[in-house]
Design a protein around this motif. Structure first.
Motif, PDB file in Angstrom:
ATOM      1  N   ASN A   1       0.829  -1.215   0.000  1.00  0.00           N
ATOM      2  CA  ASN A   1       0.000   0.000   0.000  1.00  0.00           C
ATOM      3  C   ASN A   1       0.858   1.258   0.000  1.00  0.00           C
ATOM      4  OD1 ASN A   1      -2.465  -1.283   0.022  1.00  0.00           O
ATOM      5  ND2 ASN A   1      -2.716  -1.178   2.233  1.00  0.00           N
ATOM      6  N   ASP A   2       1.878   1.256   0.832  1.00  0.00           N
ATOM      7  CA  ASP A   2       2.662   2.468   1.031  1.00  0.00           C
ATOM      8  C   ASP A   2       3.884   2.550   0.126  1.00  0.00           C
ATOM      9  OD1 ASP A   2       1.083   3.556   3.282  1.00  0.00           O
ATOM     10  OD2 ASP A   2       1.662   1.642   4.168  1.00  0.00           O
ATOM     11  N   HIS A   3       4.225   1.455  -0.518  1.00  0.00           N
ATOM     12  CA  HIS A   3       5.352   1.432  -1.453  1.00  0.00           C
ATOM     13  C   HIS A   3       4.920   0.670  -2.709  1.00  0.00           C
ATOM     14  CE1 HIS A   3       8.202   3.167   1.383  1.00  0.00           C
ATOM     15  NE2 HIS A   3       7.521   2.498   2.295  1.00  0.00           N
ATOM     16  N   PRO A   4       4.100   1.301  -3.550  1.00  0.00           N
ATOM     17  CA  PRO A   4       3.585   0.620  -4.735  1.00  0.00           C
ATOM     18  C   PRO A   4       4.677   0.110  -5.676  1.00  0.00           C
ATOM     19  CG  PRO A   4       2.572   2.798  -4.479  1.00  0.00           C
ATOM     20  CD  PRO A   4       3.599   2.656  -3.414  1.00  0.00           C
ATOM     21  N   ALA A   5       5.875   0.672  -5.600  1.00  0.00           N
ATOM     22  CA  ALA A   5       6.977   0.192  -6.455  1.00  0.00           C
ATOM     23  C   ALA A   5       7.334  -1.256  -6.127  1.00  0.00           C
ATOM     24  CB  ALA A   5       8.198   1.089  -6.279  1.00  0.00           C
ATOM     25  N   PHE A   6       6.952  -1.729  -4.940  1.00  0.00           N
ATOM     26  CA  PHE A   6       7.208  -3.124  -4.564  1.00  0.00           C
ATOM     27  C   PHE A   6       6.207  -4.083  -5.206  1.00  0.00           C
ATOM     28  CE2 PHE A   6       9.335  -2.010  -0.243  1.00  0.00           C
ATOM     29  CZ  PHE A   6      10.572  -1.962  -0.855  1.00  0.00           C
ATOM     30  N   ASP A   7       5.128  -3.553  -5.758  1.00  0.00           N
ATOM     31  CA  ASP A   7       4.067  -4.396  -6.313  1.00  0.00           C
ATOM     32  C   ASP A   7       4.375  -4.722  -7.774  1.00  0.00           C
ATOM     33  OD1 ASP A   7       1.762  -5.842  -6.538  1.00  0.00           O
ATOM     34  OD2 ASP A   7       0.404  -4.141  -6.358  1.00  0.00           O
ATOM     35  N   THR A   8       5.387  -5.563  -7.966  1.00  0.00           N
ATOM     36  CA  THR A   8       5.816  -5.931  -9.320  1.00  0.00           C
ATOM     37  C   THR A   8       5.928  -7.449  -9.434  1.00  0.00           C
ATOM     38  OG1 THR A   8       8.178  -5.941  -8.799  1.00  0.00           O
ATOM     39  CG2 THR A   8       7.224  -3.820  -9.474  1.00  0.00           C
ATOM     40  N   PRO A   9       5.860  -7.968 -10.663  1.00  0.00           N
ATOM     41  CA  PRO A   9       6.007  -9.420 -10.852  1.00  0.00           C
ATOM     42  C   PRO A   9       7.366  -9.954 -10.370  1.00  0.00           C
ATOM     43  CG  PRO A   9       5.105  -8.406 -12.823  1.00  0.00           C
ATOM     44  CD  PRO A   9       5.501  -7.283 -11.908  1.00  0.00           C
ATOM     45  N   ILE A  10       8.394  -9.115 -10.371  1.00  0.00           N
ATOM     46  CA  ILE A  10       9.718  -9.550  -9.908  1.00  0.00           C
ATOM     47  C   ILE A  10       9.754  -9.657  -8.389  1.00  0.00           C
ATOM     48  CG2 ILE A  10      12.135  -8.839  -9.709  1.00  0.00           C
ATOM     49  CD1 ILE A  10      11.862  -7.706 -12.561  1.00  0.00           C
ATOM     50  N   ARG A  11       9.105  -8.736  -7.701  1.00  0.00           N
ATOM     51  CA  ARG A  11       9.180  -8.707  -6.228  1.00  0.00           C
ATOM     52  C   ARG A  11       8.131  -9.587  -5.556  1.00  0.00           C
ATOM     53  NH1 ARG A  11      10.882  -2.454  -6.010  1.00  0.00           N
ATOM     54  NH2 ARG A  11      13.080  -2.772  -5.486  1.00  0.00           N
ATOM     55  N   LYS A  12       7.027  -9.863  -6.199  1.00  0.00           N
ATOM     56  CA  LYS A  12       5.990 -10.681  -5.563  1.00  0.00           C
ATOM     57  C   LYS A  12       6.516 -12.042  -5.103  1.00  0.00           C
ATOM     58  CE  LYS A  12       1.983  -8.425  -7.531  1.00  0.00           C
ATOM     59  NZ  LYS A  12       0.842  -8.531  -8.431  1.00  0.00           N
ATOM     60  N   PRO A  13       7.340 -12.732  -5.879  1.00  0.00           N
ATOM     61  CA  PRO A  13       7.849 -14.023  -5.403  1.00  0.00           C
ATOM     62  C   PRO A  13       8.778 -13.914  -4.194  1.00  0.00           C
ATOM     63  CG  PRO A  13       8.112 -13.828  -7.785  1.00  0.00           C
ATOM     64  CD  PRO A  13       7.702 -12.483  -7.273  1.00  0.00           C
ATOM     65  N   ARG A  14       9.211 -12.708  -3.860  1.00  0.00           N
ATOM     66  CA  ARG A  14      10.126 -12.505  -2.733  1.00  0.00           C
ATOM     67  C   ARG A  14       9.405 -12.496  -1.385  1.00  0.00           C
ATOM     68  NH1 ARG A  14      13.600  -7.778  -5.720  1.00  0.00           N
ATOM     69  NH2 ARG A  14      14.442  -9.104  -7.370  1.00  0.00           N
ATOM     70  N   TRP A  15       8.097 -12.605  -1.395  1.00  0.00           N
ATOM     71  CA  TRP A  15       7.348 -12.798  -0.153  1.00  0.00           C
ATOM     72  C   TRP A  15       7.624 -14.246   0.265  1.00  0.00           C
ATOM     73  CZ3 TRP A  15       2.855 -10.159   2.127  1.00  0.00           C
ATOM     74  CH2 TRP A  15       2.669  -8.866   1.639  1.00  0.00           C
ATOM     75  N   VAL A  16       8.554 -14.435   1.155  1.00  0.00           N
ATOM     76  CA  VAL A  16       8.942 -15.788   1.576  1.00  0.00           C
ATOM     77  C   VAL A  16       8.365 -16.049   2.955  1.00  0.00           C
ATOM     78  CG1 VAL A  16      10.882 -17.351   2.013  1.00  0.00           C
ATOM     79  CG2 VAL A  16      11.082 -15.589   0.252  1.00  0.00           C
ATOM     80  N   TRP A  17       7.779 -17.223   3.131  1.00  0.00           N
ATOM     81  CA  TRP A  17       7.284 -17.615   4.453  1.00  0.00           C
ATOM     82  C   TRP A  17       7.858 -18.967   4.820  1.00  0.00           C
ATOM     83  CZ3 TRP A  17       3.846 -16.347   0.482  1.00  0.00           C
ATOM     84  CH2 TRP A  17       3.296 -17.411  -0.225  1.00  0.00           C
ATOM     85  N   LEU A  18       7.615 -19.370   6.070  1.00  0.00           N
ATOM     86  CA  LEU A  18       8.208 -20.609   6.601  1.00  0.00           C
ATOM     87  C   LEU A  18       9.728 -20.570   6.409  1.00  0.00           C
ATOM     88  CD1 LEU A  18       5.600 -23.132   5.190  1.00  0.00           C
ATOM     89  CD2 LEU A  18       5.953 -22.631   7.598  1.00  0.00           C
ATOM     90  N   ILE A  19      10.336 -19.434   6.745  1.00  0.00           N
ATOM     91  CA  ILE A  19      11.765 -19.235   6.523  1.00  0.00           C
ATOM     92  C   ILE A  19      12.569 -20.200   7.393  1.00  0.00           C
ATOM     93  CG2 ILE A  19      13.683 -17.586   6.688  1.00  0.00           C
ATOM     94  CD1 ILE A  19      11.548 -15.362   6.175  1.00  0.00           C
ATOM     95  N   LYS A  20      13.476 -20.923   6.745  1.00  0.00           N
ATOM     96  CA  LYS A  20      14.329 -21.893   7.443  1.00  0.00           C
ATOM     97  C   LYS A  20      15.730 -21.334   7.648  1.00  0.00           C
ATOM     98  CE  LYS A  20      15.814 -25.511   5.129  1.00  0.00           C
ATOM     99  NZ  LYS A  20      15.885 -26.804   4.421  1.00  0.00           N
ATOM    100  N   THR A  21      16.299 -20.710   6.599  1.00  0.00           N
ATOM    101  CA  THR A  21      17.643 -20.152   6.708  1.00  0.00           C
ATOM    102  C   THR A  21      17.754 -18.839   5.955  1.00  0.00           C
ATOM    103  OG1 THR A  21      18.465 -21.346   4.765  1.00  0.00           O
ATOM    104  CG2 THR A  21      18.786 -22.427   6.909  1.00  0.00           C
ATOM    105  N   LEU A  22      18.718 -18.059   6.397  1.00  0.00           N
ATOM    106  CA  LEU A  22      19.091 -16.812   5.751  1.00  0.00           C
ATOM    107  C   LEU A  22      20.597 -16.849   5.624  1.00  0.00           C
ATOM    108  CD1 LEU A  22      17.895 -13.275   6.405  1.00  0.00           C
ATOM    109  CD2 LEU A  22      20.309 -13.749   6.602  1.00  0.00           C
ATOM    110  N   GLU A  23      21.114 -16.480   4.461  1.00  0.00           N
ATOM    111  CA  GLU A  23      22.567 -16.463   4.280  1.00  0.00           C
ATOM    112  C   GLU A  23      22.964 -15.320   3.378  1.00  0.00           C
ATOM    113  OE1 GLU A  23      23.361 -19.873   1.050  1.00  0.00           O
ATOM    114  OE2 GLU A  23      22.145 -20.517   2.764  1.00  0.00           O
ATOM    115  N   PRO A  24      24.206 -14.841   3.526  1.00  0.00           N
ATOM    116  CA  PRO A  24      24.668 -13.778   2.625  1.00  0.00           C
ATOM    117  C   PRO A  24      24.593 -14.262   1.195  1.00  0.00           C
ATOM    118  CG  PRO A  24      26.294 -14.242   4.346  1.00  0.00           C
ATOM    119  CD  PRO A  24      25.222 -15.273   4.452  1.00  0.00           C
ATOM    120  N   GLY A  25      24.196 -13.367   0.297  1.00  0.00           N
ATOM    121  CA  GLY A  25      24.035 -13.745  -1.098  1.00  0.00           C
ATOM    122  C   GLY A  25      25.235 -13.440  -1.967  1.00  0.00           C
ATOM    123  N   ASP A  26      26.186 -12.617  -1.458  1.00  0.00           N
ATOM    124  CA  ASP A  26      27.322 -12.286  -2.339  1.00  0.00           C
ATOM    125  C   ASP A  26      28.585 -12.937  -1.870  1.00  0.00           C
ATOM    126  OD1 ASP A  26      28.688  -9.924  -0.589  1.00  0.00           O
ATOM    127  OD2 ASP A  26      26.535  -9.626  -0.631  1.00  0.00           O
TER     128      ASP A  26
END
Length: 176
Positions: free
Chosen positions: A151-176
């Protein structure tokens, strides 16, 4: 008479414009409002993988960073949903990952998404631990899930960012 009317309305018009500008400046701050909820149990939410080590992160540890609330639609559920949790960037800072180019989130079902730094620096992503004040569980896609305030950041409402809504998170790691 018309010039008197126009000059009399000019200060009112300026005041309305200033009010609109101020309101726009306040909206992003309201997007995520502070929330005060009871302390959660010391349950492990997920693990941070760093330097060959697996560091367990608890709900209590996360929520000590400060809770925020946002109401937003989800790309995968109907209606407006209210989530509470911590700012994703604050959590990354806690583990020294805020300057990474990206982080990788892996869910319990091995769903993987790379979250680029621009996402957590362009807007206040929420690492939700609660929905409607109740702790997230596996049944409700928890104990944590990444939420983009659409609602407050409509630029996030894109086909690229929608899949980034991750749930049931098991791990987080540096990506670079």
């Amino acid at each position: 008479m018309s010039s008197l009317l126009n000059t009399g309305l000019l200060p009112l018009r300026r005041s309305l414009i200033m009010l609109a500008v101020l309101a726009l400046g306040i909206l992003p701050a309201r997007a995520l409002e502070p929330a005060d909820l009871p302390e959660p149990p010391d349950t492990v939410a997920f693990n941070v993988q760093r330097d060959g080590k697996s560091i367990p992160v608890t709900l209590r540890q996360l929520e000590k960073l400060g809770l925020y609330r946002v109401t937003t639609p989800s790309p995968f559920e109907k209606g407006q949903l209210t989530f509470e949790g911590v700012l994703f960037r604050d959590m990354l800072k806690l583990f020294g990952l805020e300057d990474k180019d990206s982080v990788t989130l892996r869910a319990v079902d091995d769903y993987v998404q790379i979250i680029p730094q621009e996402d957590w620096t362009e807007g206040p992503l929420l690492l939700a631990t609660r929905q409607d004040g109740k702790l997230l569980t596996r049944r409700t896609q928890g104990p944590t899930r990444l939420v983009y305030p659409l609602n407050d950041h409509p630029a996030f409402d894109t086909p690229i960012r929608k899949p980034r809504w991750v749930w049931l998170i098991k791990t987080l790691e540096p990506g670079d």
